[in-house]
Motif scaffolding. Structure first.
Motif, PDB file in Angstrom:
ATOM      1  N   VAL A   1       0.466 -14.508  13.749  1.00  0.00           N
ATOM      2  CA  VAL A   1       1.362 -13.790  14.669  1.00  0.00           C
ATOM      3  C   VAL A   1       2.609 -13.306  13.941  1.00  0.00           C
ATOM      4  O   VAL A   1       2.984 -12.129  14.016  1.00  0.00           O
ATOM      5  N   VAL A   2       3.260 -14.179  13.222  1.00  0.00           N
ATOM      6  CA  VAL A   2       4.497 -13.816  12.524  1.00  0.00           C
ATOM      7  C   VAL A   2       4.207 -12.873  11.360  1.00  0.00           C
ATOM      8  O   VAL A   2       4.894 -11.858  11.180  1.00  0.00           O
ATOM      9  N   GLY A   3       3.180 -13.185  10.587  1.00  0.00           N
ATOM     10  CA  GLY A   3       2.854 -12.356   9.424  1.00  0.00           C
ATOM     11  C   GLY A   3       2.446 -10.948   9.799  1.00  0.00           C
ATOM     12  O   GLY A   3       2.897  -9.979   9.182  1.00  0.00           O
ATOM     13  N   LEU A   4       1.613 -10.817  10.808  1.00  0.00           N
ATOM     14  CA  LEU A   4       1.210  -9.474  11.206  1.00  0.00           C
ATOM     15  C   LEU A   4       2.366  -8.693  11.810  1.00  0.00           C
ATOM     16  O   LEU A   4       2.439  -7.470  11.657  1.00  0.00           O
ATOM     17  N   GLY A   5       3.294  -9.377  12.473  1.00  0.00           N
ATOM     18  CA  GLY A   5       4.492  -8.691  12.969  1.00  0.00           C
ATOM     19  C   GLY A   5       5.316  -8.115  11.835  1.00  0.00           C
ATOM     20  O   GLY A   5       5.791  -6.974  11.908  1.00  0.00           O
ATOM     21  N   ILE A   6       5.483  -8.880  10.777  1.00  0.00           N
ATOM     22  CA  ILE A   6       6.238  -8.396   9.616  1.00  0.00           C
ATOM     23  C   ILE A   6       5.485  -7.263   8.922  1.00  0.00           C
ATOM     24  O   ILE A   6       6.080  -6.256   8.525  1.00  0.00           O
ATOM     25  N   ILE A   7       4.174  -7.416   8.792  1.00  0.00           N
ATOM     26  CA  ILE A   7       3.381  -6.379   8.138  1.00  0.00           C
ATOM     27  C   ILE A   7       3.428  -5.074   8.922  1.00  0.00           C
ATOM     28  O   ILE A   7       3.580  -3.991   8.349  1.00  0.00           O
ATOM     29  N   VAL A   8       3.333  -5.150  10.243  1.00  0.00           N
ATOM     30  CA  VAL A   8       3.406  -3.938  11.067  1.00  0.00           C
ATOM     31  C   VAL A   8       4.781  -3.296  10.931  1.00  0.00           C
ATOM     32  O   VAL A   8       4.904  -2.063  10.848  1.00  0.00           O
ATOM     33  N   ALA A   9       5.843  -4.102  10.878  1.00  0.00           N
ATOM     34  CA  ALA A   9       7.188  -3.543  10.703  1.00  0.00           C
ATOM     35  C   ALA A   9       7.336  -2.842   9.360  1.00  0.00           C
ATOM     36  O   ALA A   9       7.992  -1.795   9.268  1.00  0.00           O
ATOM     37  N   ILE A  10       6.717  -3.383   8.332  1.00  0.00           N
ATOM     38  CA  ILE A  10       6.775  -2.741   7.012  1.00  0.00           C
ATOM     39  C   ILE A  10       5.989  -1.438   7.021  1.00  0.00           C
ATOM     40  O   ILE A  10       6.462  -0.407   6.533  1.00  0.00           O
TER      41      ILE A  10
END
Length: 101
Positions: A75-84
């Motif tokens: 959840v946290v990692g994909l949120g950061i990846i989508v933001a990037i």
């Protein structure tokens, strides 16, 4: 026919090494993320193998907690990846500094 525990441990070792090498070599954030998940699954396989070998449910309980932590990481990692990737389509692991604002 019962598969020996050594084979499971060798498979877990191979999966962990593949995940570690992929994490160190690749710069794509999604591939690195999948490599971390592969390493976590290798550890889970080791826990289950020892739980089966020792006839103890402690290893399987540890797998449950590892899977819960992995789900939170997703959840946290994909949120950061989508933001990037919203800021730059061809983002690598070195581009985390673009999230500063």
């Amino acid at each position: 026919m019962k598969v020996p525990a050594d084979w499971y441990l060798i498979l877990a070792l191979i999966l962990f090494i593949l995940g570690g090498v992929g994490l160190l070599i690749r710069r794509n954030v999604l591939v690195m993320f999948m490599c971390v998940e592969l390493m976590l699954n290798a550890v889970d396989l080791t826990f289950v193998t020892f739980a089966r070998t020792l006839n103890d449910l402690g290893g399987q309980a540890a797998v449950f907690f590892v899977l819960v932590v992995a789900a939170a990481e997703v959840v946290v990692g994909l949120g950061i990846i989508v933001a990037i990737f919203r800021r730059r389509a061809e983002a690598t692991a070195d581009d985390v500094h673009i999230l500063k604002g």
